[in-house]
Design an enzyme around this catalytic site. Structure first.
Site, PDB file in Angstrom:
ATOM      1  N   ARG A 182      21.312   4.084  -7.015  1.00 54.78           N
ATOM      2  CA  ARG A 182      20.145   4.926  -7.315  1.00 54.78           C
ATOM      3  C   ARG A 182      20.483   6.410  -7.176  1.00 54.78           C
ATOM      4  O   ARG A 182      21.065   6.839  -6.179  1.00 54.78           O
ATOM      5  CB  ARG A 182      19.009   4.580  -6.365  1.00 54.78           C
ATOM      6  CG  ARG A 182      17.777   5.460  -6.495  1.00 54.78           C
ATOM      7  CD  ARG A 182      16.741   5.069  -5.463  1.00 54.78           C
ATOM      8  NE  ARG A 182      17.184   5.368  -4.118  1.00 54.78           N
ATOM      9  CZ  ARG A 182      16.673   6.338  -3.351  1.00 54.78           C
ATOM     10  NH1 ARG A 182      15.711   7.116  -3.818  1.00 54.78           N
ATOM     11  NH2 ARG A 182      17.106   6.514  -2.124  1.00 54.78           N
ATOM     12  N   HIS A 234      22.065   4.959   3.096  1.00 59.72           N
ATOM     13  CA  HIS A 234      21.931   6.406   3.179  1.00 59.72           C
ATOM     14  C   HIS A 234      22.998   6.925   4.135  1.00 59.72           C
ATOM     15  O   HIS A 234      23.159   6.404   5.239  1.00 59.72           O
ATOM     16  CB  HIS A 234      20.537   6.795   3.670  1.00 59.72           C
ATOM     17  CG  HIS A 234      20.216   8.225   3.409  1.00 59.72           C
ATOM     18  ND1 HIS A 234      20.792   9.257   4.121  1.00 59.72           N
ATOM     19  CD2 HIS A 234      19.392   8.817   2.509  1.00 59.72           C
ATOM     20  CE1 HIS A 234      20.337  10.411   3.665  1.00 59.72           C
ATOM     21  NE2 HIS A 234      19.484  10.165   2.683  1.00 59.72           N
ATOM     22  N   GLU A 261      19.807  17.485  -4.974  1.00 64.20           N
ATOM     23  CA  GLU A 261      20.369  16.454  -4.111  1.00 64.20           C
ATOM     24  C   GLU A 261      21.623  15.870  -4.754  1.00 64.20           C
ATOM     25  O   GLU A 261      21.966  16.192  -5.894  1.00 64.20           O
ATOM     26  CB  GLU A 261      19.320  15.372  -3.836  1.00 64.20           C
ATOM     27  CG  GLU A 261      18.093  15.902  -3.100  1.00 64.20           C
ATOM     28  CD  GLU A 261      17.101  14.813  -2.744  1.00 64.20           C
ATOM     29  OE1 GLU A 261      17.281  13.664  -3.186  1.00 64.20           O
ATOM     30  OE2 GLU A 261      16.129  15.115  -2.018  1.00 64.20           O
ATOM     31  N   ARG A 309      25.683   8.944  -3.382  1.00 66.07           N
ATOM     32  CA  ARG A 309      25.525   8.308  -2.073  1.00 66.07           C
ATOM     33  C   ARG A 309      26.522   7.198  -1.794  1.00 66.07           C
ATOM     34  O   ARG A 309      26.965   7.022  -0.660  1.00 66.07           O
ATOM     35  CB  ARG A 309      24.097   7.752  -1.930  1.00 66.07           C
ATOM     36  CG  ARG A 309      23.068   8.828  -1.701  1.00 66.07           C
ATOM     37  CD  ARG A 309      21.693   8.222  -1.549  1.00 66.07           C
ATOM     38  NE  ARG A 309      20.695   9.262  -1.321  1.00 66.07           N
ATOM     39  CZ  ARG A 309      19.394   9.031  -1.238  1.00 66.07           C
ATOM     40  NH1 ARG A 309      18.942   7.805  -1.383  1.00 66.07           N
ATOM     41  NH2 ARG A 309      18.546  10.017  -1.032  1.00 66.07           N
ATOM     42  N   SER A 318      13.400   7.178  -6.925  1.00 66.61           N
ATOM     43  CA  SER A 318      12.599   6.007  -6.561  1.00 66.61           C
ATOM     44  C   SER A 318      11.107   6.290  -6.618  1.00 66.61           C
ATOM     45  O   SER A 318      10.334   5.495  -7.164  1.00 66.61           O
ATOM     46  CB  SER A 318      12.989   5.505  -5.170  1.00 66.61           C
ATOM     47  OG  SER A 318      13.015   6.569  -4.236  1.00 66.61           O
ATOM     48  N   LEU A 319      10.654   7.412  -6.047  1.00 64.53           N
ATOM     49  CA  LEU A 319       9.229   7.744  -6.132  1.00 64.53           C
ATOM     50  C   LEU A 319       8.819   8.000  -7.578  1.00 64.53           C
ATOM     51  O   LEU A 319       7.710   7.656  -8.001  1.00 64.53           O
ATOM     52  CB  LEU A 319       8.910   8.968  -5.264  1.00 64.53           C
ATOM     53  CG  LEU A 319       9.117   8.819  -3.752  1.00 64.53           C
ATOM     54  CD1 LEU A 319       8.657  10.067  -3.033  1.00 64.53           C
ATOM     55  CD2 LEU A 319       8.397   7.591  -3.215  1.00 64.53           C
ATOM     56  N   GLU A 330      10.026  -0.577  -5.024  1.00 63.89           N
ATOM     57  CA  GLU A 330      11.346  -1.043  -4.588  1.00 63.89           C
ATOM     58  C   GLU A 330      11.519  -2.547  -4.725  1.00 63.89           C
ATOM     59  O   GLU A 330      12.636  -3.040  -4.847  1.00 63.89           O
ATOM     60  CB  GLU A 330      11.607  -0.619  -3.142  1.00 63.89           C
ATOM     61  CG  GLU A 330      13.044  -0.840  -2.709  1.00 63.89           C
ATOM     62  CD  GLU A 330      13.344  -0.295  -1.321  1.00 63.89           C
ATOM     63  OE1 GLU A 330      14.460  -0.561  -0.822  1.00 63.89           O
ATOM     64  OE2 GLU A 330      12.470   0.379  -0.729  1.00 63.89           O
ATOM     65  N   HIS A 340      19.182   1.689   3.280  1.00 71.44           N
ATOM     66  CA  HIS A 340      18.118   2.617   2.902  1.00 71.44           C
ATOM     67  C   HIS A 340      17.257   2.129   1.740  1.00 71.44           C
ATOM     68  O   HIS A 340      16.034   2.140   1.829  1.00 71.44           O
ATOM     69  CB  HIS A 340      18.744   3.960   2.544  1.00 71.44           C
ATOM     70  CG  HIS A 340      17.764   5.032   2.203  1.00 71.44           C
ATOM     71  ND1 HIS A 340      16.747   5.414   3.055  1.00 71.44           N
ATOM     72  CD2 HIS A 340      17.639   5.820   1.099  1.00 71.44           C
ATOM     73  CE1 HIS A 340      16.044   6.389   2.504  1.00 71.44           C
ATOM     74  NE2 HIS A 340      16.550   6.637   1.313  1.00 71.44           N
ATOM     75  N   GLY A 370      11.840  14.060  -1.860  1.00 69.84           N
ATOM     76  CA  GLY A 370      10.927  14.476  -2.908  1.00 69.84           C
ATOM     77  C   GLY A 370      10.959  13.555  -4.108  1.00 69.84           C
ATOM     78  O   GLY A 370      11.354  12.396  -4.015  1.00 69.84           O
ATOM     79  N   SER A 383       0.816  -1.221   0.000  1.00 73.85           N
ATOM     80  CA  SER A 383       0.000   0.000   0.000  1.00 73.85           C
ATOM     81  C   SER A 383       0.844   1.262   0.000  1.00 73.85           C
ATOM     82  O   SER A 383       0.415   2.295   0.510  1.00 73.85           O
ATOM     83  CB  SER A 383      -0.917   0.005   1.231  1.00 73.85           C
ATOM     84  OG  SER A 383      -0.148  -0.017   2.427  1.00 73.85           O
ATOM     85  N   GLY A 384       2.052   1.196  -0.586  1.00 76.94           N
ATOM     86  CA  GLY A 384       2.867   2.389  -0.739  1.00 76.94           C
ATOM     87  C   GLY A 384       2.477   3.140  -1.998  1.00 76.94           C
ATOM     88  O   GLY A 384       1.402   2.928  -2.586  1.00 76.94           O
TER      89      GLY A 384
END
Length: 534
Positions: free
Chosen positions: A386, A244, A120, A290, A391-392, A375, A351, A50, A14-15
């Site tokens: 990534r 992360h 970022e 990262r 990702s979103l 994911e 992460h 974001g 349910s993401g």
């Protein structure tokens, strides 16, 4: 509740990917959503930074594509990168239409870009649209409202998917392996029911809880990944677990992430002596990708013997910090840290997984009728590392692509397969659960110590030998005792740990997030290859 429930589309998770997919499929068909906990208990809820998308005239698809591929260290699939990046603006417009309240920029009525865009690590331009520092929570709010308002969507909360139902296991006369639905444990009553579906979608998120330190919530135990693999799905690139660099280090804080956007606005990483150090590792300093930042911090921690390093956000300015990062500011303040005056103690933490179930450009796995997105899937977008806030974006674009394909293709006539009810056999109620909590802790420490930010052949071999034994112990437990949510999580963690170690052992090089001291440079073979396990 009946023991068998039929539906057109069964979405497990349910993401952001699961709910956006449900919203789109429900335009025509009946959709069932299975949530392990509540609708708000998932990784999306904790996403701060974001969504990366080309929204400014100063930016371009080509630049976003280049940044993604540079971060991915030669393993990105170019066609997928292009599709996802170019699908970004449409995805953002759809969220705005659903009522997502993205942060506006000052003087928005006179600017060509009405929203505040941040930058970022790894990004060459400002392109991350956000809702203060609680983007995931705001997106989730809008999506939950949308699916709850749709009469074609039925939601089951506190429902833990046990295993997928496939013809290989329950109707072997079929010439190919087809997914027919899933067995699901109702956590409130401890009974298992069968959901029979024309199509099934794994949107169950990641597996950060396989590691001792993680930014993920407790439910991120790799359930979708483990179920998909057990059902016959191909798995790829699980060696690429992204750590992360900056999680809050405090004895009372649990898994609280300090968004990369804080560094994007000017915060600087500092060592145990409170001196900047990242320029020694990368020309971008604290805004390096990262994987480089995480390894640099890991090395600095080992050199100094310190338990943590620092992120200094004091130069950003108090007003700007409070405006753009109210959640981070208030949470740190709760622990006695005023980030407008004090440096933030931080450590790296597991992460995001760049690997997962192998899918094509429409989210299809190699098991007929089974899709994966978010994911849990390996689409080829992220490669070996990534790019922040992609990702979103990936979840939204693939939800659109999966829904479009599924609604345009009539599924095969497999609804007449007689699926057996769940049978507990002669299993008994376990007399104690301490063995499961001990195993959970052992897996997480094993993964952190031997399959963490820096790896070696000896460490991986030790981890592999032990995880084989753990999985045998859990298999014995499975056949003797009735299942519980605790057991299912530990079993899934053990399977995911096993797959991660197998992938890591197969990659005889260092690339992106995966760093092996016995193979410190990328292999010479060209092009770089995915690590696939079936």
């Amino acid at each position: 509740m009946e023991s068998v429930i039929a539906t057109d589309h069964l979405i497990i998770g349910s993401g952001i990917s699961g709910l956006m997919l449900a919203h789109k499929l429900a335009a025509k068909d009946k959709v069932t959503v299975i949530a392990k906990g509540s609708l708000f208990d998932n990784n999306t809820r904790y996403a701060q930074g974001g969504i990366a998308s080309v929204l400014s005239p100063k930016d371009s698809f080509e630049k976003h594509i280049e940044d993604t591929e540079v971060a991915g260290a030669g393993l990105c699939h170019p066609e997928i990168v292009s599709v996802v990046v170019r699908g970004g603006p449409k995805a953002i417009r759809e969220l705005i239409d659903l009522g997502v309240d993205f942060t506006k920029r000052a003087g928005a009525e006179t600017e060509s870009v009405p929203y505040h865009l941040t930058k970022e690590g790894g990004h060459s331009k400002r392109r991350v649209i956000h809702s203060d520092d609680l983007t995931g929570k705001e997106v989730l709010r809008a999506l939950v409202e949308a699916v709850k308002a749709n009469p074609n969507v039925t939601i089951y909360e506190n429902a833990f998917a046990v295993d997928l139902i496939t013809t290989d296991r329950y109707a072997p006369s079929f010439s190919e392996n087809i997914c027919l639905g899933a067995y699901v444990l109702r956590r409130e009553t401890d009974d298992v029911i069968c959901f029979q579906s024309r199509r099934t979608y794994l949107c169950a998120g990641g597996h950060g809880k396989a590691y001792l330190y993680t930014s993920n919530p407790d439910g991120a135990t790799g359930d979708g990944l483990a179920m998909g693999w057990r059902a016959g799905c191909k798995v790829a690139n699980l060696e690429f677990m992204q750590f992360h660099p900056t999680c809050l280090f405090h004895p009372d804080a649990k898994n609280f992430l300090i968004s990369e956007a804080v560094r994007g606005e000017g915060a600087v990483l500092k060592d145990a002596s409170r001196q900047p150090f990242m320029k020694r590792y990368h020309h971008l300093g604290s805004l390096a990708p990262r994987d480089i930042v995480a390894r640099a911090i890991d090395l600095e921690l080992k050199k100094s013997g310190s338990s943590h390093l620092y992120l200094d956000a004091t130069e950003i300015g108090a007003e700007k910090v409070k405006e753009h990062f109210p959640n981070i500011y208030n949470t740190c303040l709760k622990y006695g840290i005023d980030i407008t005056k004090d440096m933030i103690p931080v450590v790296p933490a597991a992460h995001y997984s760049c690997g997962g179930l192998v899918v094509d450009e429409h989210g299809r796995t190699n098991v007929h009728g089974l899709f994966a997105l978010g994911e849990v899937a390996c689409t080829g977008l992220h490669g070996a590392n990534r790019l922040a806030s992609n990702s979103l974006l990936e979840a939204l674009v693939f939800a659109d692509r999966v829904a479009a394909w599924a609604l345009d293709h009539v599924p095969d006539g497999i609804s007449d397969v007689n699926i057996p009810k769940w049978n507990s056999g002669d299993t008994i109620v376990p007399d104690e659960l301490v063995v499961l909590t001990h195993t959970w802790d052992e897996i997480r420490r094993l993964m952190w110590n031997y399959v963490g930010i820096v790896r070696s052949e000896k460490r991986l071999q030790r981890a592999f030998d032990r995880i084989i034994s753990i999985r045998k112990e859990l298999d014995t437990y499975y056949w003797h005792y009735q299942i519980s949510d605790v057991f299912l999580e530990v079993r899934n963690l053990a399977d995911v740990a096993y797959l991660t170690i197998k992938c890591a052992r197969k990659r005889k090089e260092s690339r992106g997030i995966h760093y092996n001291i016995d193979y410190p440079v990328p292999a010479d073979d060209s092009p770089a290859k995915d690590t696939v396990i079936w």
